[in-house]
Design a protein around this motif. Sequence first.
Motif, PDB file in Angstrom:
ATOM      1  N   GLN A  25       0.877  -1.167   0.000  1.00  0.00           N
ATOM      2  CA  GLN A  25       0.000   0.000   0.000  1.00  0.00           C
ATOM      3  C   GLN A  25       0.913   1.215   0.000  1.00  0.00           C
ATOM      4  OE1 GLN A  25      -2.338  -1.386   3.564  1.00  0.00           O
ATOM      5  NE2 GLN A  25      -3.983  -0.363   2.455  1.00  0.00           N
ATOM      6  N   ASP A  26       0.779   2.059  -1.000  1.00  0.00           N
ATOM      7  CA  ASP A  26       1.580   3.269  -1.124  1.00  0.00           C
ATOM      8  C   ASP A  26       0.627   4.453  -0.964  1.00  0.00           C
ATOM      9  OD1 ASP A  26       3.442   5.199  -1.657  1.00  0.00           O
ATOM     10  OD2 ASP A  26       3.850   4.563  -3.708  1.00  0.00           O
ATOM     11  N   PHE A  27       0.583   5.010   0.234  1.00  0.00           N
ATOM     12  CA  PHE A  27      -0.376   6.058   0.559  1.00  0.00           C
ATOM     13  C   PHE A  27       0.038   7.402   0.006  1.00  0.00           C
ATOM     14  CE2 PHE A  27      -3.404   4.219   3.510  1.00  0.00           C
ATOM     15  CZ  PHE A  27      -2.809   3.014   3.789  1.00  0.00           C
ATOM     16  N   SER A  28      -0.920   8.084  -0.583  1.00  0.00           N
ATOM     17  CA  SER A  28      -0.708   9.481  -0.934  1.00  0.00           C
ATOM     18  C   SER A  28      -1.428  10.385   0.068  1.00  0.00           C
ATOM     19  CB  SER A  28      -1.171   9.778  -2.359  1.00  0.00           C
ATOM     20  OG  SER A  28      -2.526   9.457  -2.531  1.00  0.00           O
ATOM     21  N   TYR A  29      -2.422   9.829   0.783  1.00  0.00           N
ATOM     22  CA  TYR A  29      -3.118  10.596   1.814  1.00  0.00           C
ATOM     23  C   TYR A  29      -3.832   9.651   2.759  1.00  0.00           C
ATOM     24  CZ  TYR A  29      -6.006  14.099   4.114  1.00  0.00           C
ATOM     25  OH  TYR A  29      -6.588  14.907   5.052  1.00  0.00           O
ATOM     26  N   ALA A  30      -3.790   9.973   4.036  1.00  0.00           N
ATOM     27  CA  ALA A  30      -4.606   9.323   5.056  1.00  0.00           C
ATOM     28  C   ALA A  30      -4.849  10.379   6.122  1.00  0.00           C
ATOM     29  CB  ALA A  30      -3.909   8.098   5.647  1.00  0.00           C
ATOM     30  N   GLY A  31      -6.074  10.888   6.160  1.00  0.00           N
ATOM     31  CA  GLY A  31      -6.349  11.941   7.122  1.00  0.00           C
ATOM     32  C   GLY A  31      -7.792  12.403   7.079  1.00  0.00           C
ATOM     33  N   ALA A  32      -8.048  13.395   7.906  1.00  0.00           N
ATOM     34  CA  ALA A  32      -9.400  13.924   8.065  1.00  0.00           C
ATOM     35  C   ALA A  32      -9.857  14.681   6.829  1.00  0.00           C
ATOM     36  CB  ALA A  32      -9.448  14.853   9.276  1.00  0.00           C
ATOM     37  N   PHE A  33     -11.164  14.631   6.592  1.00  0.00           N
ATOM     38  CA  PHE A  33     -11.788  15.520   5.618  1.00  0.00           C
ATOM     39  C   PHE A  33     -13.162  15.898   6.145  1.00  0.00           C
ATOM     40  CE2 PHE A  33     -13.770  11.653   4.123  1.00  0.00           C
ATOM     41  CZ  PHE A  33     -14.976  12.053   3.577  1.00  0.00           C
ATOM     42  N   GLY A  34     -13.461  17.173   6.091  1.00  0.00           N
ATOM     43  CA  GLY A  34     -14.725  17.658   6.626  1.00  0.00           C
ATOM     44  C   GLY A  34     -14.808  17.473   8.132  1.00  0.00           C
ATOM     45  N   ASP A  35     -16.013  17.630   8.656  1.00  0.00           N
ATOM     46  CA  ASP A  35     -16.225  17.537  10.095  1.00  0.00           C
ATOM     47  C   ASP A  35     -16.282  16.114  10.622  1.00  0.00           C
ATOM     48  OD1 ASP A  35     -16.335  20.293  10.284  1.00  0.00           O
ATOM     49  OD2 ASP A  35     -18.530  20.360  10.097  1.00  0.00           O
ATOM     50  N   LYS A  36     -16.777  15.190   9.808  1.00  0.00           N
ATOM     51  CA  LYS A  36     -16.992  13.821  10.290  1.00  0.00           C
ATOM     52  C   LYS A  36     -16.339  12.773   9.405  1.00  0.00           C
ATOM     53  CE  LYS A  36     -21.373  14.757  12.553  1.00  0.00           C
ATOM     54  NZ  LYS A  36     -22.748  14.339  12.717  1.00  0.00           N
ATOM     55  N   GLY A  37     -15.424  13.178   8.546  1.00  0.00           N
ATOM     56  CA  GLY A  37     -14.881  12.234   7.589  1.00  0.00           C
ATOM     57  C   GLY A  37     -13.415  11.913   7.783  1.00  0.00           C
ATOM     58  N   PHE A  38     -13.029  10.780   7.245  1.00  0.00           N
ATOM     59  CA  PHE A  38     -11.640  10.342   7.179  1.00  0.00           C
ATOM     60  C   PHE A  38     -11.456   9.733   5.798  1.00  0.00           C
ATOM     61  CE2 PHE A  38      -8.029   7.503   7.898  1.00  0.00           C
ATOM     62  CZ  PHE A  38      -7.176   8.338   8.605  1.00  0.00           C
ATOM     63  N   LEU A  39     -10.312  10.001   5.186  1.00  0.00           N
ATOM     64  CA  LEU A  39     -10.062   9.597   3.812  1.00  0.00           C
ATOM     65  C   LEU A  39      -8.707   8.915   3.709  1.00  0.00           C
ATOM     66  CD1 LEU A  39     -11.047   9.953   0.795  1.00  0.00           C
ATOM     67  CD2 LEU A  39      -9.707  12.065   0.787  1.00  0.00           C
ATOM     68  N   GLU A  40      -8.664   7.818   2.956  1.00  0.00           N
ATOM     69  CA  GLU A  40      -7.408   7.159   2.619  1.00  0.00           C
ATOM     70  C   GLU A  40      -7.343   7.056   1.096  1.00  0.00           C
ATOM     71  OE1 GLU A  40      -7.341   4.107   6.440  1.00  0.00           O
ATOM     72  OE2 GLU A  40      -7.642   3.296   4.437  1.00  0.00           O
ATOM     73  N   ILE A  41      -6.190   7.413   0.549  1.00  0.00           N
ATOM     74  CA  ILE A  41      -5.958   7.277  -0.887  1.00  0.00           C
ATOM     75  C   ILE A  41      -4.619   6.577  -1.047  1.00  0.00           C
ATOM     76  CG2 ILE A  41      -5.657   8.467  -3.093  1.00  0.00           C
ATOM     77  CD1 ILE A  41      -7.205  10.840  -1.837  1.00  0.00           C
ATOM     78  N   TYR A  42      -4.627   5.450  -1.760  1.00  0.00           N
ATOM     79  CA  TYR A  42      -3.372   4.721  -1.913  1.00  0.00           C
ATOM     80  C   TYR A  42      -3.367   3.876  -3.175  1.00  0.00           C
ATOM     81  CZ  TYR A  42      -6.110   1.034   0.465  1.00  0.00           C
ATOM     82  OH  TYR A  42      -7.083   0.133   0.843  1.00  0.00           O
TER      83      TYR A  42
END
Length: 137
Positions: free
Chosen positions: A59-76
């Motif tokens: 898994q090569d992550f470009s992003y793992a973190g919060a988005f908006g008030d109630k969201g979490f995002l992973e992009i890999y």
Amino acid sequence: MTSTEDSGTDRQGLDYYPWWLDELADDATLEGAAMNGTARGAKAVRTIVVKARELYEFQDFSYAGAFGDKGFLEIYDASVQGEPLKVVVTVTRNAEGQAQDLAVLHRPRHSLLLFSRLMHEKFAGTPLAEYFLSDGS
């Protein structure tokens, strides 16, 4: 968090453990492009996610973190049996901060179909197999 360094993941990401996997609401849901229907309940969601992660060669992550008030995002980026995958995971938290609704997008289509068939094999003989494609479908 804006990078793999910020999220505490290594370049290959196999050491990354998503916080939300241990913070699932009892009535959590999981939907995905590789799935038929919606998995419901923390146990089913956790079981599917753990097995899916076993298929990834990296898994090569470009992003793992919060988005908006109630969201979490992973992009890999990942691969399964040498086939490339681009993956986006969205996690929506409930009022208690637990992971409530998860959605997973895998692409390209040929890799997504392979992934779904491999998941069906992993769950053969269990009710969770119905969420994934069999070799005949």
